[in-house]
Design a protein around this motif. Structure first.
Motif, PDB file in Angstrom:
ATOM      1  N   UNK A   1       0.785  -1.219   0.000  1.00  0.00           N
ATOM      2  CA  UNK A   1       0.000   0.000   0.000  1.00  0.00           C
ATOM      3  C   UNK A   1       0.818   1.272   0.000  1.00  0.00           C
ATOM      4  N   UNK A   2       2.039   1.214  -0.488  1.00  0.00           N
ATOM      5  CA  UNK A   2       2.943   2.363  -0.496  1.00  0.00           C
ATOM      6  C   UNK A   2       3.060   2.912  -1.915  1.00  0.00           C
ATOM      7  N   UNK A   3       2.995   4.227  -2.064  1.00  0.00           N
ATOM      8  CA  UNK A   3       3.068   4.842  -3.389  1.00  0.00           C
ATOM      9  C   UNK A   3       4.511   5.156  -3.770  1.00  0.00           C
ATOM     10  N   UNK A   4       5.002   4.597  -4.881  1.00  0.00           N
ATOM     11  CA  UNK A   4       6.351   4.935  -5.348  1.00  0.00           C
ATOM     12  C   UNK A   4       6.372   6.322  -6.001  1.00  0.00           C
ATOM     13  N   UNK A   5       7.382   7.104  -5.671  1.00  0.00           N
ATOM     14  CA  UNK A   5       7.644   8.364  -6.349  1.00  0.00           C
ATOM     15  C   UNK A   5       8.965   8.208  -7.085  1.00  0.00           C
ATOM     16  N   UNK A   6       8.921   8.335  -8.402  1.00  0.00           N
ATOM     17  CA  UNK A   6      10.069   8.028  -9.251  1.00  0.00           C
ATOM     18  C   UNK A   6      10.624   9.305  -9.862  1.00  0.00           C
TER      19      UNK A   6
END
Length: 386
Positions: free
Chosen positions: A129-134
């Motif tokens: 449930x963690x959002x990746x920021x790329x």
């Protein structure tokens, strides 16, 4: 894979940093993260492709946008990246979710093993449930070894995770048939073939590295990955959900036909050209019109680049038309020697036993008629600022 929809959102520097003060635009960032929380509650996994690190660090290195050296930009990225990710983390916490940072380089995307490693990391983050920021790792990349724009990089991520939707938020409300400042400019609400608008799409913002051109190229990449692309203005009120539900003006680029396989998509979604070969026109025609075939030493007329074994080559016919992209079985120096002696055995030429196949058919993807050729993506010089 879960049945949750997948969405990639790309945010440019001009939305995240004030162009005059180079300070973070917290109001927009807060509105964006609130909207992402809504998307997550609707059952979407989100990847955020965020520029902005270089812009936020320019004040500290006392450099004006557009007048910085590569070293200035690398230092600015090192300063700005923690500021940016800390702001994201704090605002995400206010909306009861967490984020993770993934910094990548061109080599990470162009090398198959690293590409898979990034994909696996994103999948694991989704599971938790963690959002990746790329973002591209601007601190260590050089002019020659960088992607150059986050539009195409975001599109490659969309292909990587088999995204359903790809939203690019920018400073304009979508695509026009010409410069929107010109009298009579018409808004384009639906776009299937991006090639007809490439010539007039070369302008870019002061802070960002890409203009509408890179967004059209990115949209074309996403279309062939089975992903629908949206181009819209980054506004404070429902910046993403207002696009997806159709309540706000935008340009939509629907997916084209059957999505490419993961392997063929990786072969064709090039962010950098390692090298190219020119094959006999009869061979090029056969690749276009018939089933994919091997390319051997007798088929090749010339080559460019200092590629290595395992690099992806762009395949051209004698007419200059790009027809395919494929994984090379030899280095550039070895290919030169092989095509100089087209009728000799590999053992006699290179000193070891191998089949004289430069690109195996299983490692080659022919270009769809609607996919932009490499030459069509080079209408605008790339610049380094993000």
């Amino acid at each position: 894979m879960s049945d949750r929809k997948r969405t990639v959102i790309k945010i440019g520097s001009s939305l995240l940093a004030n162009e005059q003060t180079l300070q973070l635009r917290y109001a927009f960032l807060s509105a964006l993260m609130q909207d992402i929380r809504v998307l997550r509650d609707q059952g979407r996994d989100v990847v955020l492709m965020s520029s902005g690190a270089v812009a936020l660090g320019l004040n500290a290195v006392e450099c004006e946008p557009g007048a910085c050296s590569l070293l200035d930009k690398q230092a600015a990225a090192a300063i700005g990246q923690p500021l940016l990710i800390n702001a994201y983390k704090n605002i995400a916490a206010e909306h009861n979710f967490d984020i993770a940072q993934i910094l990548i380089t061109l080599d990470d995307m162009e090398g198959r093993r690293r590409f898979i490693n990034i994909k696996n990391t994103i999948e694991r983050l989704f599971e938790n449930g963690i959002m990746p920021i790329v973002n591209e790792n601007d601190t260590i990349t050089t002019e020659e070894l960088r992607v150059g724009d986050n539009d195409r990089l975001a599109s490659a991520i969309a292909h990587m995770i088999k995204a359903d939707e790809f939203i690019m938020l920018t400073s304009v409300d979508g695509l026009y048939d010409r410069d929107p400042a010109e009298p009579g400019a018409q808004f384009v609400s639906e776009l299937h073939d991006v090639s007809q608008y490439l010539e007039g799409a070369a302008s870019k913002s002061a802070l960002g590295s890409g203009g509408m051109l890179t967004k059209l190229i990115a949209a074309n990449m996403a279309q062939h990955s089975g992903c629908t692309t949206y181009l819209a203005k980054g506004v404070l009120e429902r910046p993403v959900t207002g696009v997806l539900d159709g309540s706000r003006r935008h340009t939509r680029c629907p997916a084209i036909g059957t999505p490419e396989s993961a392997w063929h998509g990786w072969l064709t979604n090039r962010l950098h050209m390692a090298g190219s070969i020119v094959v006999k026109q009869a061979v090029a025609d056969e690749i276009i019109d018939g089933p994919t075939r091997h390319i051997d030493q007798r088929d090749i007329l010339s080559l460019t680049g200092t590629f290595q074994k395992g690099d992806v080559l762009h395949v051209y016919g004698e007419d200059g038309v790009e027809v395919a992209r494929g994984l090379c079985s030899f280095s550039a120096e070895e290919v030169k020697r092989l095509i100089a002696h087209p009728h000799d055995e590999v053992m006699e030429i290179l000193g070891y036993t191998a089949r004289p196949i430069i690109i195996r058919k299983d490692n080659m993807a022919k270009l769809a008629q609607t996919r932009l050729s490499w030459d069509e993506t080079l209408l605008e010089p790339q610049v380094a600022a993000q």
